[in-house]
Each structure stands twice: as structure tokens, then as C-alpha cells.
Write a protein that holds these residues in place. Structure first.
Motif, PDB file in Angstrom:
ATOM      1  N   ALA A  58       0.534  -1.848  -0.391  1.00  0.00           N
ATOM      2  CA  ALA A  58       0.024  -0.254   0.192  1.00  0.00           C
ATOM      3  C   ALA A  58       0.942   1.373   0.225  1.00  0.00           C
ATOM      4  O   ALA A  58       0.221   2.540  -0.691  1.00  0.00           O
ATOM      5  CB  ALA A  58      -0.996  -0.267   0.812  1.00  0.00           C
ATOM      6  N   GLU A  59       1.889   1.143   0.729  1.00  0.00           N
ATOM      7  CA  GLU A  59       2.741   2.269   0.977  1.00  0.00           C
ATOM      8  C   GLU A  59       4.010   2.878  -0.356  1.00  0.00           C
ATOM      9  O   GLU A  59       3.653   3.543  -0.583  1.00  0.00           O
ATOM     10  CB  GLU A  59       4.130   1.969   2.186  1.00  0.00           C
ATOM     11  CG  GLU A  59       3.397   2.354   3.695  1.00  0.00           C
ATOM     12  CD  GLU A  59       4.286   2.011   4.165  1.00  0.00           C
ATOM     13  OE1 GLU A  59       4.547   2.843   5.612  1.00  0.00           O
ATOM     14  OE2 GLU A  59       5.001   0.771   3.642  1.00  0.00           O
ATOM     15  N   HIS A 191      -0.341  -7.930  -4.912  1.00  0.00           N
ATOM     16  CA  HIS A 191       0.056  -7.948  -6.431  1.00  0.00           C
ATOM     17  C   HIS A 191      -1.320  -7.383  -6.939  1.00  0.00           C
ATOM     18  O   HIS A 191      -2.355  -6.157  -6.768  1.00  0.00           O
ATOM     19  CB  HIS A 191      -0.117  -9.059  -7.046  1.00  0.00           C
ATOM     20  CG  HIS A 191      -0.542  -8.567  -9.083  1.00  0.00           C
ATOM     21  ND1 HIS A 191       0.090  -7.569  -9.724  1.00  0.00           N
ATOM     22  CD2 HIS A 191      -1.102  -9.064  -9.892  1.00  0.00           C
ATOM     23  CE1 HIS A 191      -0.153  -7.609 -10.635  1.00  0.00           C
ATOM     24  NE2 HIS A 191      -1.419  -8.593 -10.900  1.00  0.00           N
ATOM     25  N   GLN A 192      -2.920  -8.280  -6.159  1.00  0.00           N
ATOM     26  CA  GLN A 192      -4.017  -8.570  -5.897  1.00  0.00           C
ATOM     27  C   GLN A 192      -4.343  -6.634  -4.963  1.00  0.00           C
ATOM     28  O   GLN A 192      -4.972  -5.731  -5.508  1.00  0.00           O
ATOM     29  CB  GLN A 192      -4.599  -9.413  -5.554  1.00  0.00           C
ATOM     30  CG  GLN A 192      -4.523 -10.681  -6.183  1.00  0.00           C
ATOM     31  CD  GLN A 192      -5.029 -11.458  -5.113  1.00  0.00           C
ATOM     32  OE1 GLN A 192      -5.715 -11.740  -4.789  1.00  0.00           O
ATOM     33  NE2 GLN A 192      -4.294 -12.694  -4.844  1.00  0.00           N
ATOM     34  N   LEU A 193      -3.909  -6.498  -4.144  1.00  0.00           N
ATOM     35  CA  LEU A 193      -3.842  -5.473  -3.266  1.00  0.00           C
ATOM     36  C   LEU A 193      -3.885  -4.416  -4.334  1.00  0.00           C
ATOM     37  O   LEU A 193      -4.406  -3.231  -4.315  1.00  0.00           O
ATOM     38  CB  LEU A 193      -2.901  -5.704  -2.016  1.00  0.00           C
ATOM     39  CG  LEU A 193      -4.120  -3.717  -0.968  1.00  0.00           C
ATOM     40  CD1 LEU A 193      -5.116  -4.075  -1.042  1.00  0.00           C
ATOM     41  CD2 LEU A 193      -2.767  -4.217  -0.416  1.00  0.00           C
ATOM     42  N   ILE A 194      -2.331  -4.199  -4.856  1.00  0.00           N
ATOM     43  CA  ILE A 194      -2.049  -2.275  -5.536  1.00  0.00           C
ATOM     44  C   ILE A 194      -2.998  -2.436  -6.880  1.00  0.00           C
ATOM     45  O   ILE A 194      -3.511  -1.703  -7.326  1.00  0.00           O
ATOM     46  CB  ILE A 194      -0.683  -2.419  -5.982  1.00  0.00           C
ATOM     47  CG1 ILE A 194       0.314  -2.984  -4.359  1.00  0.00           C
ATOM     48  CG2 ILE A 194      -0.588  -1.958  -7.251  1.00  0.00           C
ATOM     49  CD1 ILE A 194       1.589  -3.675  -4.937  1.00  0.00           C
ATOM     50  N   GLU A 195      -3.806  -4.106  -7.767  1.00  0.00           N
ATOM     51  CA  GLU A 195      -4.122  -3.945  -8.197  1.00  0.00           C
ATOM     52  C   GLU A 195      -6.430  -3.357  -8.185  1.00  0.00           C
ATOM     53  O   GLU A 195      -6.141  -2.027  -8.435  1.00  0.00           O
ATOM     54  CB  GLU A 195      -4.133  -5.107  -9.424  1.00  0.00           C
ATOM     55  CG  GLU A 195      -3.320  -5.665 -10.017  1.00  0.00           C
ATOM     56  CD  GLU A 195      -3.154  -4.315 -10.800  1.00  0.00           C
ATOM     57  OE1 GLU A 195      -3.624  -3.754 -11.901  1.00  0.00           O
ATOM     58  OE2 GLU A 195      -1.659  -4.246 -10.748  1.00  0.00           O
ATOM     59  N   ARG A 196      -6.488  -3.901  -6.382  1.00  0.00           N
ATOM     60  CA  ARG A 196      -7.862  -3.747  -5.698  1.00  0.00           C
ATOM     61  C   ARG A 196      -7.687  -1.666  -6.270  1.00  0.00           C
ATOM     62  O   ARG A 196      -8.028  -0.825  -6.249  1.00  0.00           O
ATOM     63  CB  ARG A 196      -7.713  -4.065  -5.305  1.00  0.00           C
ATOM     64  CG  ARG A 196      -8.600  -5.617  -5.335  1.00  0.00           C
ATOM     65  CD  ARG A 196      -9.785  -5.504  -6.101  1.00  0.00           C
ATOM     66  NE  ARG A 196     -11.008  -4.524  -5.101  1.00  0.00           N
ATOM     67  CZ  ARG A 196     -11.756  -5.146  -3.835  1.00  0.00           C
ATOM     68  NH1 ARG A 196     -11.354  -6.340  -3.885  1.00  0.00           N
ATOM     69  NH2 ARG A 196     -12.410  -4.986  -3.636  1.00  0.00           N
TER      70      ARG A 196
END
Length: 202
Positions: A58-59, A191-196
Motif C-alpha cells: 500500500a505504501e 499484487h492483488q491489493l495494488i491492483e484493487r
């Protein structure tokens, strides 16, 4: 002595793989156009691998502000600065909660954050903002889902968070949850978090 040096070298390599490589990849100036506040909590930070890794992901994005509750306030629920946290809420359009599932619930510090920050929030106070829950759990299909011990999915465990969001006038985004969570799959989770985080809610 040689074994000890090899062990230390292996530990340093694992640290680099889990934390440094995903972050350096994200430094390609990826960003979100939605000003996002990320609230992170882990009741045992010294044991945290997945939560720390998700925080690092996230950062790495522009447009994201991360606040780790244990880093800011320790474990004292009375130390949370409600005025400062409400100011952060007002300055961001989307709030994201990252935490390990803690006895089918959010963490103690995160609950205290909601109590102090939202307090006596009336209906619609956060109108137009979005809430997004991101959580990991050790349990898998034997625990969650219609055939699991508790009979509901991991995402449905956080129905009280959804109720809180809707009561405050927020849009509830589909949670990002990882069952049978493993550090081996951390790069995929990041990767999934960044894409969301990068894409607007559809």
C-alpha cells in the motif's frame, strides 16, 4: 560457525524477497487516483509477515496515506487521537482497513480506532466515501464457507463493518480476503491489493 553464517544469509535473502522486491517493483510510480487512507493493525507486530507485506504494498502507491495503529499508539486504546484521525478521514475519499482476522473479528486497536474516530457518528457523516476491508486468515475451507465450521465466508465475517459503512453513508467495496494465508503467496497478495487500490470502484 559456517552454518550460522549460512543461516543469517538465508534469513536476509528471505527478508529481501518478501519486503524489498515487491516495493521496488511498485516504485515504477504506480498510483491511485482516489485519495486513500489505509489503517493497518496487527495485535502482535513482531509476528507479522503478511500484514507488514500488505502495508508495504500500500505504501508503494502514490495517493495512499498509511497509518499503522500500533506504531502510532502502541497497544493503549485510550491513546488514539480521535480529532487527528477524523481529520485524516475528512481528507481522504476511501478508507482501507488491513488486519489479520482476530477471532473472527477486527483487531482490538482497530475497534478502538472506530470507537474514538467515528464515536457518535450520525447517519451519512462519511457520505460519498468508500470502505475497503483487506484481511488474512489462517483458516481455510474447513472453517469458512457453507461447508465450514462457522457456515459463512470469511468476507461475511465482517458484516458489522459493512453495516458501519452503510450507516455512515459510505460505499461498501467487496472485501479482499485471503484464507489459508501463507507467506509463500505474499507477492500474489500484494499484487492483488495494488491492483484493487489502483482502480476505481465499478
Amino acid at each position: 560457525m559456517i552454518w550460522l553464517l549460512q543461516h543469517r544469509a538465508a534469513a536476509l535473502f528471505l527478508f529481501a524477497v518478501i519486503f524489498l522486491m515487491p516495493v521496488s517493483h511498485a516504485h515504477s510510480r504506480e498510483k491511485t487516483d482516489i485519495k486513500t487512507l489505509v489503517i493497518v493493525s496487527h495485535p502482535y507486530p513482531e509476528r507479522s509477515v503478511l500484514t507488514k507485506g500488505l502495508q508495504a504494498a500500500a505504501e508503494s502507491l502514490e495517493g495512499v496515506t498509511v497509518r499503522n495503529l500500533e506504531t502510532l499508539y502502541g497497544y493503549d486504546t485510550r491513546q488514539i487521537n480521535g480529532d487527528a484521525e477524523r481529520k485524516m478521514m475528512r481528507e481522504h475519499r476511501r478508507v482501507v482497513f488491513i488486519f489479520p482476522t482476530h477471532w473472527f473479528n477486527i483487531t482490538p486497536m482497530m475497534k478502538a480506532w472506530l470507537n474514538e474516530t467515528w464515536g457518535s457518528v450520525g447517519p451519512g457523516l462519511w457520505q460519498g466515501k468508500e470502505m475497503f476491508v483487506v484481511s488474512t486468515a489462517a483458516g481455510g475451507s474447513s472453517t469458512y464457507g457453507t461447508d465450514g465450521r462457522i457456515g459463512v465466508s470469511l468476507a461475511d465475517v465482517f458484516l458489522p463493518m459493512k453495516a458501519s459503512a452503510l450507516h455512515a453513508g459510505m460505499t461498501w467495496l467487496p472485501p479482499l480476503v485471503f484464507e489459508s494465508a501463507s507467506s509463500d503467496r505474499l507477492p500474489s497478495y500484494q499484487h492483488q491489493l495494488i491492483e484493487r487500490l489502483k482502480r476505481p470502484f465499478q
